[in-house]
Motif scaffolding. Structure first.
Motif, mmCIF file in Angstrom:
data_model
loop_
_atom_site.group_PDB
_atom_site.id
_atom_site.type_symbol
_atom_site.label_atom_id
_atom_site.label_comp_id
_atom_site.label_asym_id
_atom_site.label_seq_id
_atom_site.Cartn_x
_atom_site.Cartn_y
_atom_site.Cartn_z
ATOM 1 N N GLN A 106 0.837 -1.208 0.000
ATOM 2 C CA GLN A 106 0.000 0.000 0.000
ATOM 3 C C GLN A 106 0.870 1.256 0.000
ATOM 4 O O GLN A 106 0.593 2.205 -0.737
ATOM 5 C CB GLN A 106 -0.919 0.004 1.221
ATOM 6 C CG GLN A 106 -1.746 1.264 1.329
ATOM 7 C CD GLN A 106 -2.290 1.504 2.713
ATOM 8 O OE1 GLN A 106 -1.776 0.969 3.687
ATOM 9 N NE2 GLN A 106 -3.321 2.312 2.801
ATOM 10 N N GLN A 107 1.923 1.273 0.791
ATOM 11 C CA GLN A 107 2.798 2.442 0.846
ATOM 12 C C GLN A 107 3.548 2.639 -0.462
ATOM 13 O O GLN A 107 3.731 3.770 -0.921
ATOM 14 C CB GLN A 107 3.770 2.315 2.013
ATOM 15 C CG GLN A 107 3.099 2.451 3.358
ATOM 16 C CD GLN A 107 4.056 2.216 4.506
ATOM 17 O OE1 GLN A 107 5.160 1.705 4.319
ATOM 18 N NE2 GLN A 107 3.629 2.595 5.706
ATOM 19 N N ASP A 165 -6.798 0.709 -0.213
ATOM 20 C CA ASP A 165 -7.059 0.913 1.208
ATOM 21 C C ASP A 165 -8.227 0.065 1.686
ATOM 22 O O ASP A 165 -8.169 -0.556 2.754
ATOM 23 C CB ASP A 165 -7.352 2.392 1.496
ATOM 24 C CG ASP A 165 -6.103 3.266 1.442
ATOM 25 O OD1 ASP A 165 -4.992 2.695 1.418
ATOM 26 O OD2 ASP A 165 -6.249 4.502 1.395
ATOM 27 N N TYR A 173 -7.812 -2.666 4.642
ATOM 28 C CA TYR A 173 -8.455 -2.402 5.941
ATOM 29 C C TYR A 173 -9.886 -2.915 6.006
ATOM 30 O O TYR A 173 -10.497 -2.899 7.054
ATOM 31 C CB TYR A 173 -8.423 -0.910 6.246
ATOM 32 C CG TYR A 173 -7.036 -0.370 6.364
ATOM 33 C CD1 TYR A 173 -6.192 -0.803 7.374
ATOM 34 C CD2 TYR A 173 -6.550 0.558 5.452
ATOM 35 C CE1 TYR A 173 -4.902 -0.314 7.475
ATOM 36 C CE2 TYR A 173 -5.262 1.054 5.564
ATOM 37 C CZ TYR A 173 -4.453 0.613 6.578
ATOM 38 O OH TYR A 173 -3.179 1.087 6.678
ATOM 39 N N GLY A 230 1.073 4.023 -2.930
ATOM 40 C CA GLY A 230 0.821 5.422 -2.585
ATOM 41 C C GLY A 230 1.951 6.331 -3.018
ATOM 42 O O GLY A 230 1.724 7.429 -3.536
ATOM 43 N N LEU A 243 -6.090 4.136 -5.126
ATOM 44 C CA LEU A 243 -5.682 4.201 -3.721
ATOM 45 C C LEU A 243 -6.826 3.852 -2.781
ATOM 46 O O LEU A 243 -6.637 3.146 -1.785
ATOM 47 C CB LEU A 243 -5.145 5.593 -3.390
ATOM 48 C CG LEU A 243 -3.755 5.931 -3.887
ATOM 49 C CD1 LEU A 243 -3.387 7.366 -3.500
ATOM 50 C CD2 LEU A 243 -2.732 4.967 -3.346
#
Length: 96
Positions: free
Chosen positions: A8-9, A91, A95, A12, A87
């Motif tokens: 995810q990072q 996410d 989550y 991003g 994104l």
């Protein structure tokens, strides 16, 4: 779970880099269009051409799909929106 957060990072960070390149391309294009900076400025011209070379393969398919709006190119805006949607999806998947 930490592997997914790393992915995810990374996604991003890549999205942020692409958005910054799009904004830089837009600003330099405006500077050239309104003759604030002359196109004979070799440094800015090379930066602009390099960014165009990087972004053109991504923007070309979007330009083919979008209707012709004349002098205004909305494909960078569509790309930024698409990247932000990506994104949100990543996410939500992590989550979720």
């Amino acid at each position: 779970m930490s592997g997914l957060l790393a992915v995810q990072q990374i996604i991003g960070m890549l999205v942020q880099v692409l958005v910054m390149l799009i904004i830089i391309q837009f600003v330099i294009g405006l500077l050239f269009a309104f003759n604030v900076v002359n196109t004979s400025n070799q440094f800015l011209m090379q930066v602009y051409q390099s960014i165009n070379t990087l972004l053109d393969p991504i923007l070309r398919p979007i330009r083919k799909i979008m209707p012709n709006t004349g002098a205004i190119d909305f494909s960078p805006l569509v790309l930024i929106l698409g990247l932000n949607i990506l994104l949100i999806i990543v996410d939500a998947a992590i989550y979720g």
